[in-house]
Design an enzyme around this catalytic site. Structure first.
Site, mmCIF file in Angstrom:
data_model
loop_
_atom_site.group_PDB
_atom_site.id
_atom_site.type_symbol
_atom_site.label_atom_id
_atom_site.label_comp_id
_atom_site.label_asym_id
_atom_site.label_seq_id
_atom_site.Cartn_x
_atom_site.Cartn_y
_atom_site.Cartn_z
ATOM 1 N N ARG A 3 26.590 54.473 37.785
ATOM 2 C CA ARG A 3 26.714 53.507 38.865
ATOM 3 C C ARG A 3 25.844 52.477 38.661
ATOM 4 O O ARG A 3 26.101 51.119 38.758
ATOM 5 C CB ARG A 3 26.183 54.104 40.212
ATOM 6 N N ASN A 10 28.335 44.315 36.056
ATOM 7 C CA ASN A 10 28.991 43.503 37.267
ATOM 8 C C ASN A 10 28.422 42.477 37.731
ATOM 9 O O ASN A 10 28.720 41.307 38.084
ATOM 10 C CB ASN A 10 29.578 44.282 38.234
ATOM 11 N N VAL A 33 35.921 40.699 45.347
ATOM 12 C CA VAL A 33 36.804 42.014 45.399
ATOM 13 C C VAL A 33 36.166 42.703 43.889
ATOM 14 O O VAL A 33 37.130 42.734 43.071
ATOM 15 C CB VAL A 33 38.207 41.598 45.199
ATOM 16 N N ASN A 35 33.276 45.742 42.540
ATOM 17 C CA ASN A 35 32.518 46.896 42.832
ATOM 18 C C ASN A 35 31.124 46.852 41.990
ATOM 19 O O ASN A 35 31.288 46.253 40.991
ATOM 20 C CB ASN A 35 33.234 48.115 42.363
ATOM 21 N N ARG A 66 44.055 53.016 53.819
ATOM 22 C CA ARG A 66 44.088 54.544 53.586
ATOM 23 C C ARG A 66 44.179 55.347 54.648
ATOM 24 O O ARG A 66 45.033 56.381 54.970
ATOM 25 C CB ARG A 66 43.088 54.952 52.492
ATOM 26 N N HIS A 90 31.242 50.253 51.132
ATOM 27 C CA HIS A 90 32.480 50.553 50.542
ATOM 28 C C HIS A 90 32.109 51.844 49.440
ATOM 29 O O HIS A 90 32.103 51.435 48.155
ATOM 30 C CB HIS A 90 32.893 49.474 49.696
HETATM 31 C C1 2OP Z 1 39.091 51.172 45.574
HETATM 32 O O1 2OP Z 1 38.803 51.681 46.670
HETATM 33 C C2 2OP Z 1 38.018 51.346 43.260
HETATM 34 O O2 2OP Z 1 37.031 50.188 45.019
HETATM 35 C C3 2OP Z 1 38.431 50.756 44.778
HETATM 36 O O3 2OP Z 1 40.200 51.733 45.389
#
Ligand code: 2OP
Length: 222
Positions: A3, A10, A33, A35, A66, A90
């Site tokens: 990580r 990034n 967008v 990570n 989701r 997230h």
């Molecule tokens: C996702 O939740 C990888 O953050 C991305 O799909």
């Protein structure tokens, strides 16, 4: 990658892309967008020097999509009739807000047993990893569709309330940290941070999520 390696790599990419965006489009609204999402919002905000309503991130719409999907499968309802909200960072500590979740107006807790709800919450938290394991790469369709909703809300000044990663300054008892919360989106970007009434458990989870985000932010070089 670890990580921390991901953060460092990034941070450089998001920093340089942000510089180019600002040079070409000084009035832009920047939607991150990348990570680790919450930390990368801090990078874009610092490098851009834009006011906070014009720098925020996309994660909550994806995570909520989701959660809504799992609930639709579980209840046999249309996903269109599932109302839900996923808050927090997230990451694995994100907070699906069960108290604000309903199917056709009926609270989820009246429709599904607690153990099944907990399983759906857990699957939502790990949803990004589940997709990576299946695809061998990050998700792309759902993040793109989520980002498109944000772009529509801004370009069409829709005033939609959507979960986005916004800079909190005291809201939800959290200060100086990017986190996923419901926001009202219009032409100027974030027009309002909406404060939900959370249960004590949800508020405690949100604090745990904030602690996890702060740890990642602490790895940033600048
Ligand atoms: C996702 O939740 C990888 O953050 C991305 O799909």
């Amino acid at each position: 990658m670890s990580r921390d390696d991901l953060v460092t790599t990034n941070e450089k990419i998001v920093g340089s892309v942000t510089q180019e965006v600002v040079a070409a489009s000084p009035d832009a609204v920047i939607v991150v967008v990348s990570n680790p999402l919450d930390a990368m919002c801090h990078v874009a905000h610092r490098v851009a020097g834009f006011p906070k309503p014009r720098v925020f991130g996309m994660a909550g719409i994806l995570d909520t999509a989701r959660f809504r999907t799992f609930i639709a499968w579980e209840t046999g309802a249309s996903v269109k009739d599932v109302t839900a909200m996923v808050l927090g960072g997230h990451g694995d500590q994100m907070v699906p807000v069960v108290s604000a979740t309903s199917v056709g107006g009926v609270p989820l807790t009246k429709l599904v047993a607690q153990a099944r709800i907990e399983a759906m919450v857990e699957r939502t938290r790990k949803g990004g990893g589940e997709i990576v394991n299946l695809l061998g790469t990050s998700a792309w369709y759902a993040p793109g569709a989520a980002a498109a909703q944000i772009v529509d809300a801004i370009a069409l000044d829709e005033k939609r309330v959507l979960p986005c990663t916004a800079l909190l300054e005291g809201e939800y008892g959290i200060d100086d940290l990017y986190m996923g919360v419901p926001v009202k989106l219009g032409a100027g970007g974030i027009e309002e941070i909406v404060e939900l009434d959370l249960s004590d458990q949800e508020q405690a989870w949100l604090q745990e999520s904030a602690d996890a985000v702060r740890e990642v932010v602490g790895v940033l070089a600048a």
